[in-house]
Design a protein around this motif. Sequence first.
Motif, short mmCIF file in Angstrom:
data_model
loop_
_atom_site.label_atom_id
_atom_site.label_comp_id
_atom_site.label_asym_id
_atom_site.label_seq_id
_atom_site.Cartn_x
_atom_site.Cartn_y
_atom_site.Cartn_z
N LEU A 289 0.59 -1.10 -0.06
CA LEU A 289 0.14 -0.09 -0.25
C LEU A 289 0.83 1.23 -0.05
N GLU A 290 2.17 1.59 0.33
CA GLU A 290 2.83 2.61 0.38
C GLU A 290 3.73 2.80 -0.57
N PRO A 291 3.95 3.92 -1.01
CA PRO A 291 4.81 4.29 -2.43
C PRO A 291 6.31 4.28 -2.53
N LYS A 292 6.85 4.21 -1.75
CA LYS A 292 8.15 3.19 -1.20
C LYS A 292 8.40 2.45 -0.33
N ALA A 293 9.78 1.62 -0.13
CA ALA A 293 10.94 1.06 0.82
C ALA A 293 10.94 2.23 1.77
N THR A 294 10.34 1.91 2.89
CA THR A 294 10.25 2.65 4.38
C THR A 294 9.77 2.63 5.74
N ASP A 295 10.45 2.94 6.66
CA ASP A 295 10.02 2.92 8.03
C ASP A 295 9.26 4.09 8.22
N GLU A 296 9.54 5.31 7.84
CA GLU A 296 7.54 6.04 8.06
C GLU A 296 6.54 5.33 7.70
N LEU A 297 5.39 6.23 8.24
CA LEU A 297 4.48 5.96 7.85
C LEU A 297 4.09 6.87 6.65
N TYR A 298 4.32 6.74 5.34
CA TYR A 298 3.67 8.04 4.52
C TYR A 298 1.55 7.20 4.55
N GLU A 299 1.34 8.64 3.61
CA GLU A 299 -0.53 8.57 3.28
C GLU A 299 0.15 6.62 2.24
N LEU A 300 -1.06 6.37 2.13
CA LEU A 300 -1.13 4.75 1.81
C LEU A 300 -1.90 4.86 1.03
N LEU A 301 -1.97 4.17 0.00
CA LEU A 301 -3.07 3.98 -1.13
C LEU A 301 -4.13 4.43 -1.09
N PRO A 302 -4.81 3.60 -0.79
CA PRO A 302 -6.43 3.33 0.36
C PRO A 302 -6.73 4.97 0.75
N ASN A 303 -5.57 5.53 0.91
CA ASN A 303 -5.81 7.03 1.74
C ASN A 303 -5.67 8.58 1.26
N TYR A 304 -5.13 7.96 0.07
CA TYR A 304 -4.59 9.07 -0.50
C TYR A 304 -5.06 9.01 -1.72
N ALA A 305 -5.92 7.71 -2.35
CA ALA A 305 -7.05 7.91 -3.62
C ALA A 305 -8.35 8.67 -3.00
N PHE A 306 -8.58 7.79 -2.11
CA PHE A 306 -10.00 8.73 -1.07
C PHE A 306 -9.91 10.42 -0.70
N ARG A 307 -8.60 10.59 -0.60
CA ARG A 307 -8.71 12.58 -0.84
C ARG A 307 -8.22 13.00 -1.90
N THR A 308 -8.14 12.21 -2.30
CA THR A 308 -7.91 12.47 -4.11
C THR A 308 -8.87 12.84 -4.44
N GLY A 309 -10.13 12.23 -4.42
CA GLY A 309 -11.49 12.17 -4.57
C GLY A 309 -11.86 10.53 -5.35
N VAL A 310 -11.33 9.17 -5.61
CA VAL A 310 -12.10 7.78 -5.75
C VAL A 310 -12.80 8.00 -4.84
N ASP A 311 -13.62 7.13 -5.59
CA ASP A 311 -14.11 5.89 -4.08
C ASP A 311 -13.88 4.53 -4.19
N VAL A 312 -13.65 4.84 -2.89
CA VAL A 312 -12.82 3.64 -2.28
C VAL A 312 -13.98 2.70 -1.28
N SER A 313 -13.41 1.51 -1.13
CA SER A 313 -14.06 0.51 -0.39
C SER A 313 -13.11 -0.44 -0.56
N TRP A 314 -12.77 -1.03 1.24
CA TRP A 314 -12.40 -1.24 2.17
C TRP A 314 -12.97 -2.88 2.78
N ARG A 315 -12.66 -3.64 2.57
CA ARG A 315 -13.11 -5.49 3.09
C ARG A 315 -12.17 -6.01 2.88
N THR A 316 -12.47 -7.15 4.13
CA THR A 316 -11.36 -7.32 5.17
C THR A 316 -11.66 -8.95 5.98
#
Length: 531
Positions: A289-316
């Motif tokens: 889900l992250e944009p690059k290998a890092t120990d930091e917590l960068y904005e993740l794919l579902p969160n970033y897509a949602f903030r950009t205006g994409v309709d996002v659903s997570w099922r688990t």
Amino acid sequence: MKKIIQLLTTCREQLRRPRSLFAFSCIVSLATLLLYNLPFFHYVATHTNEDTLRHIFLLTSLVVLMLVVNFLMTYLTLFLLRVVGRILLAVLAVINATAVYFIYTYSVIIDATTIENVFNTRYSEASGFFSGPLWITILAIGVLPALYCLFRPVIYSTVRRFTVFSVTSLILIVLVSLANINQTLFISQHDTELGALLQPWSYLVNTCRIASLNHDEQAEEIKLPDGRITDNRKAVVVLVIGESARKANFQLYGYQRNTNPLLSRQKDLKVFHANACATYTTAGTKAILEPKATDELYELLPNYAFRTGVDVSWRTSNWGEPPIHISEYVTDDELSTRYPDADSRYDGILFAGLRQRILSSTSRKVLIILHTSTSHGPNYSVKYPEQFQVFKPVAKSVEEGQKNLPMLVNAYDNTILYTDYLLSNLIDTLRSMSDWRSALLFVSDHGESLGENNIFMHGLPMKLAPKVQYEIPFLVWTSPGFRNYKRTSRQSEPSDDTLPAVLDQHYVFHSVLNLLSVESPAYDKTHDIFK
């Protein structure tokens, strides 16, 4: 009476006599084992199926390992912290005694849930546990050892002796651990119970875990630069995060069994070679889900897509994902309420009603993420409906499969067969939505060991892990004309227009942004599988 007085006098003189730091640490280590860790060894003795010699070897190894680890902890604590170290050891003795009382009295295991309950329990509720036996236990094996730690005179070591003892202890720990590397199955099967009975590590480690989880839940992600959607065409991307799916058992990658009878006939399905970034769920899922290998917590794919205006659903039906900040996060239990006709025991529940969910969206860009648990051990045989038990006979658990590896592989292969069915049906569903451009990505969080070199399941450090624990399937299907793929290159350093021979999980983030037509400074075209 005189003899009693003489005995007390002798004991007092003995306690006042200074001990070397080495001897003091040995005494504390032995006392920790005998006073607080007998439940741990009782559990090991009653739950291992090894023959007599291996049983004795395992128990002896654990005794040695515990003595050395506790010695090293005591030695380091006192040498580095002196008075503060004594106070810490005293506090741990009292907590150890309390933990042991609850283990013996209430059969409690000191896991993360227990620690969380401790922190969330009011005094009025906790006071109900206060009793005479509790106070006697704390006094006898808690307070008295604590007083010994606080007041026994100690002669501290020189730096040279400190270095020698510390290094020797570390070498012993490594050697004993390596000698028992084939016990990863037993440890992975019983890790919760073993860790919960191991004092003082049970509450120390789980307290850190709870603190870390609470921090992650409240943590502010490092925000990525703002992105924007560049077209108005309807597009849906379904990302399926596999669980413990290893490439070696996929027919699509050359496995001799017919584990992908449906996917192998699907048109436009691309099969990539890929390696996971870790061998356990939390890190593997984060990498997807992250944009690059890092120990930091960068904005993740579902969160970033949602903030950009994409309709996002997570099922688990799984756990261990990093913090997900979207408006629609749905568990399998909640889905079973929405879709009572679907069998909630299996991952098919995550796929229920997806067509209707996509068509009902008011957005022209939709991202669905399904976090499955299909191939997770140790009980592979309960992860799929009965009609998918094609490979027989099956082992009911990894422990049973340890005695008959073909039965274990049968059970595991049936989970891959079920995955094949779920993914192929999803492709058919997406293909039928002709007015949507659609794509499916299936990437596993990590692989799995099925008895190779007597290693089972997953979770070994990457430096020690066999390749089956990190070689994963990476499958991509797109509707006709949606996107063109880059060419795979065998060069060690591919250009922007080619892909390496083996991908990693970070290709997911940037490829999905491309599919959703998201233009962003965070996008890295070298980690996009599409042109």
